[in-house]
Design an enzyme around this catalytic site. Structure first.
Site, short mmCIF file in Angstrom:
data_model
loop_
_atom_site.label_atom_id
_atom_site.label_comp_id
_atom_site.label_asym_id
_atom_site.label_seq_id
_atom_site.Cartn_x
_atom_site.Cartn_y
_atom_site.Cartn_z
N GLU A 7 -20.93 21.89 -40.05
CA GLU A 7 -20.65 23.27 -39.17
C GLU A 7 -21.68 23.57 -38.16
O GLU A 7 -21.19 24.22 -37.24
CB GLU A 7 -21.01 24.37 -40.40
CG GLU A 7 -20.32 25.74 -39.93
CD GLU A 7 -20.16 26.15 -41.24
OE1 GLU A 7 -20.10 27.64 -41.10
OE2 GLU A 7 -19.54 25.83 -42.20
N LYS A 8 -22.84 23.11 -38.33
CA LYS A 8 -23.92 23.55 -37.19
C LYS A 8 -24.59 22.25 -36.77
O LYS A 8 -24.70 21.17 -37.40
CB LYS A 8 -24.76 24.62 -37.61
CG LYS A 8 -24.23 25.75 -38.20
CD LYS A 8 -25.12 26.67 -39.07
CE LYS A 8 -24.73 27.79 -39.68
NZ LYS A 8 -23.87 27.57 -40.97
N ASP A 101 -19.91 23.90 -44.30
CA ASP A 101 -20.54 24.80 -45.50
C ASP A 101 -19.66 24.46 -46.75
O ASP A 101 -18.42 24.59 -46.53
CB ASP A 101 -20.73 26.13 -44.98
CG ASP A 101 -22.22 26.43 -44.32
OD1 ASP A 101 -22.96 25.44 -44.30
OD2 ASP A 101 -22.43 27.55 -43.95
N ASP A 103 -17.91 26.08 -48.80
CA ASP A 103 -17.26 27.37 -49.26
C ASP A 103 -15.85 27.57 -48.41
O ASP A 103 -15.39 26.63 -47.82
CB ASP A 103 -18.02 28.52 -48.88
CG ASP A 103 -18.48 28.66 -47.59
OD1 ASP A 103 -17.88 28.10 -46.39
OD2 ASP A 103 -19.60 29.67 -47.22
N TYR A 319 -28.20 26.49 -50.97
CA TYR A 319 -27.66 27.14 -50.01
C TYR A 319 -27.39 28.77 -50.42
O TYR A 319 -27.19 29.19 -51.65
CB TYR A 319 -26.01 26.74 -50.17
CG TYR A 319 -24.77 27.27 -49.56
CD1 TYR A 319 -24.69 26.99 -48.15
CD2 TYR A 319 -23.94 28.01 -50.13
CE1 TYR A 319 -23.97 27.39 -47.56
CE2 TYR A 319 -22.95 28.45 -49.53
CZ TYR A 319 -22.82 28.24 -48.23
OH TYR A 319 -21.66 28.94 -47.25
N ARG A 321 -25.50 31.44 -49.59
CA ARG A 321 -24.20 32.29 -49.62
C ARG A 321 -23.31 32.09 -50.80
O ARG A 321 -22.26 31.91 -51.07
CB ARG A 321 -23.39 32.12 -48.23
CG ARG A 321 -23.98 32.62 -46.94
CD ARG A 321 -23.15 31.84 -45.87
NE ARG A 321 -24.06 32.08 -44.58
CZ ARG A 321 -23.74 32.82 -43.53
NH1 ARG A 321 -22.82 33.86 -43.57
NH2 ARG A 321 -24.50 32.94 -42.47
#
Length: 670
Positions: A7-8, A101, A103, A319, A321
């Protein structure tokens, strides 16, 4: 070639290091038979209405509702270069590992790309809860089939498309209706942001309309066994309201006279209860944000940024979130490693860790209560504590203390209630005696639970028995007034967004909602609040947040069903059903499409009642302004005060602010 899609860039770097992909390329890392690239968040986004038909560039009531027959996404221009790199790597790959991530949003970030690029190779899923080396290596040994997480993608698509349908149609509809009523600017309607505004508007109006009720209390200072303690007069039922407050001053004055003439009070009843409190769970994100807001004054976005840095940059915590504080039962076996890493990272806590029961299994470990993620806890590896900023260390120590609390005894205390008779008047004294501090030993003074200690129940009572007499040392009458509810802080707003069932009053909706029903997600709530503050619909006043006049207009204009937090919470439950396979994406979107179409038809001819107090826009920052009263009279003040100190005289109510643009004051009018 196997391609890992992160993702990043920071995630890509961590995973590439473990995989041995050390050759840096343009937007990627490469190794033998493996490459690692990243998305920089969303590389694609939902296409706007004009992408479906050019005529939608012009906002017109006759074109509503806008309902896509085939949904489209397009590449974001500011990340086009990275999209091109990812697309080329996908074309060269025979196998893809989704490493975004773990999710719903992470799943959508990856799978939208795969759909757009028409990738047809094999797909696996890397499911990470921490970015330290041990956690990455462990996750690499148990890659999941992509089919196991596909419903996460469908759930995220449902949320995205519902947001589009509401945002694009309702914002256009009510902006156009507002212009008919003389309102300039856009009325942005959002599936989550509008109900969030409604929460704050309702609280502000409750405070504004609150009527204080006078009541009276009598407090006595008593002495027994050479120890002073406090008791309160118990008013007779004929003089009290539903909350037990004395609302008849004459009755209180009569009791005051009798109590001041008395010398003794006699114990008539004594009850002692031994209470054992279990340790609080490790943090979920919302609870961490609410706690940091209440104890340290941190904004919710600030807390999220810190938690994200602890996870991504420092590899200190897992993590962030997450919506649960529970932990998988399998992680209990890793506790020894985590505790050793804590001491290596911070030797000052070695003495505390020597006292923990490493074999203790608290309620936190429960597979049945773990969702896609587990609670936020320290990672398995030591890190450099000195690299943390002051605020990062504060949040880290809070997370660490809740993990250590799982290995300490129960917090035990005795709660005692003593009833006394004094001049034929009833008295009540309450006290608390700590027997075993237990898990409280893991908390620093600024982390301790002090709400209970602030009350008179925290006093230590003498060793009384029924029939004992106590000397009356002092009697004091207090004239009091009921207090309005407190304004929302950012942390309390997050709490209400997460547990919206607690603030819903409609019994039919309340019965439909789960106890944990919320609006927004752990990943989005902070951004929603930050966006409302930035656009001037919310403003800060000290540690609290309030609704601006523009927010009142918006909430009063849109259909109550859209502004009602319960509606959005019911949708969130639908997303959960899609994820669980109990509802299909197509069925959900069909229902949303029908509902939006009905709303458009119902409100198409409505005349909006624009809020009478809507003011001009701030000449400094452009945010809406509201009326305030200072020592020199009433004036227009920026709703973002004190961050922005823009102000205008009350006469400047039009939108032509040209003559005021150059006027900058260090203080507002008044």
């Amino acid at each position: 070639m196997r391609l890992f899609l992160c993702e990043k860039p920071s995630q890509g770097k961590d995973i590439a290091r473990v995989l041995g992909a050390n050759q840096r390329g343009s937007g990627c890392f490469k190794g033998t038979g493996v490459s690692v690239t990243w998305c920089i968040g969303h590389l694609v986004e939902p296409a706007p209405p004009e992408a479906y038909d050019e005529r939608f560039k012009r906002w017109a009531l006759e074109d509503l509702p806008i309902i896509p027959s085939t949904w489209r996404v397009h590449v974001k221009q500011d990340t086009l270069e990275q999209f091109t790199i990812v697309k080329q790597l996908l074309a060269q790959s025979s196998e893809l590992v989704i490493a975004t991530d773990a999710d719903r949003e992470g799943e959508m970030i990856a799978r939208e790309l795969l759909d757009l690029c028409q990738y047809r190779g094999a797909v696996l899923r890397l499911w990470l809860s921490a970015l330290n080396e041990v956690s990455i290596r462990k996750a690499l040994t148990c890659l999941r089939p992509a089919a196991e997480t596909e419903r996460l993608y469908h759930s995220a698509l449902a949320r995205s498309r519902a947001d589009w349908l509401i945002g694009m149609n309702m914002s256009r509809l009510f902006t156009l209706l507002g212009r008919r009523s003389g309102l300039s600017g856009v009325l942005p309607v959002g599936r989550v942001q509008t109900p969030t505004l409604r929460l704050v508007v309702d609280r502000d109006r409750h405070i504004e309309r609150f009527v204080a009720i006078a009541h009276w209390s009598i407090e006595l200072r008593l002495i027994a066994l050479e120890q002073t303690f406090t008791a309160k007069w118990v008013a007779p039922d004929r003089a009290t309201d539903e909350a037990g407050r004395c609302i008849r001053q004459a009755v209180a004055q009569q009791a005051l006279t009798a109590l001041r003439q008395a010398q003794h009070a006699q114990v008539t009843e004594l009850r002692t209860q031994r209470i054992k409190d279990a340790a609080p769970l490790p943090f979920d994100l919302s609870t961490l944000q609410e706690t940091c807001s209440r104890k340290f004054g941190f904004g919710v976005q600030e807390t999220l940024d810190i938690a994200q840095a602890l996870y991504e940059t420092h590899k200190a915590t897992t993590y962030p979130r997450t919506d649960t504080g529970y932990l998988p039962e399998s992680m209990w076996a890793e506790a020894e490693t985590v505790l050793e890493a804590l001491v290596l990272s911070d030797p000052s806590i070695e003495k505390l860790i020597q006292t923990v029961d490493r074999g203790r299994r608290s309620r936190a470990w429960s597979d049945d209560k773990v969702t896609a993620h587990h609670g936020i806890i320290p990672t398995l590896e030591p890190f450099c504590l000195d690299r943390l900023s002051k605020d990062e260390r504060t949040v880290y120590e809070l997370i660490r203390s809740h993990y250590l609390a799982q290995f300490l005894p129960l917090y035990e205390y005795e709660r005692t209630q003593v009833r006394l008779d004094c001049a034929s008047n009833g008295l009540l004294a309450q006290g608390k005696r700590i027997i075993e501090p237990g898990w409280h030993r893991a908390l620093k003074p600024d982390q301790a639970f002090t709400e209970d200690d602030a009350s008179e129940r925290s006093q230590v009572l003498p060793a009384l028995a029924e029939g004992d007499q106590c000397w009356v040392q002092k009697v004091e009458l207090k004239a009091l007034k009921t207090q309005p509810p407190k304004a929302y802080t950012q942390g309390e707003l997050i709490r209400s967004m997460k547990g919206v069932a607690r603030v819903v009053t409609d019994p039919r909706l309340k019965a439909t909602l789960n106890d944990t029903a919320g609006i927004g997600t752990e990943a989005t709530r902070a951004n929603i609040i930050a966006g409302l503050l930035k656009r001037g619909y919310l403003y800060k006043k000290g540690s609290s947040v309030h609704a601006s006049q523009a927010a009142l207009t918006l909430v009063d204009s849109v259909p109550s069903a859209i502004a009602d937090p319960a509606t959005t919470a019911i949708w969130e439950q639908a997303f959960d059903k899609i994820e669980a396979g109990q509802l299909t994406l197509d069925d959900f979107i069909a229902k949303q499409t029908c509902w939006v179409s009905q709303l458009v038809e119902h409100y198409r001819t409505t005349t909006l009642a624009i809020h009478s107090c809507s003011g001009p826009n701030c000449p400094l920052c452009g945010a809406p302004m509201r009326q305030r009263t200072g020592k020199h009279g009433t004036f227009w003040s920026c709703t973002r005060y004190p961050e922005c100190r823009g102000a205008l005289p009350l006469a400047a109510e039009g939108n032509d602010m040209t003559r005021h643009r150059k006027r900058r004051r260090s203080k507002p009018y008044g």
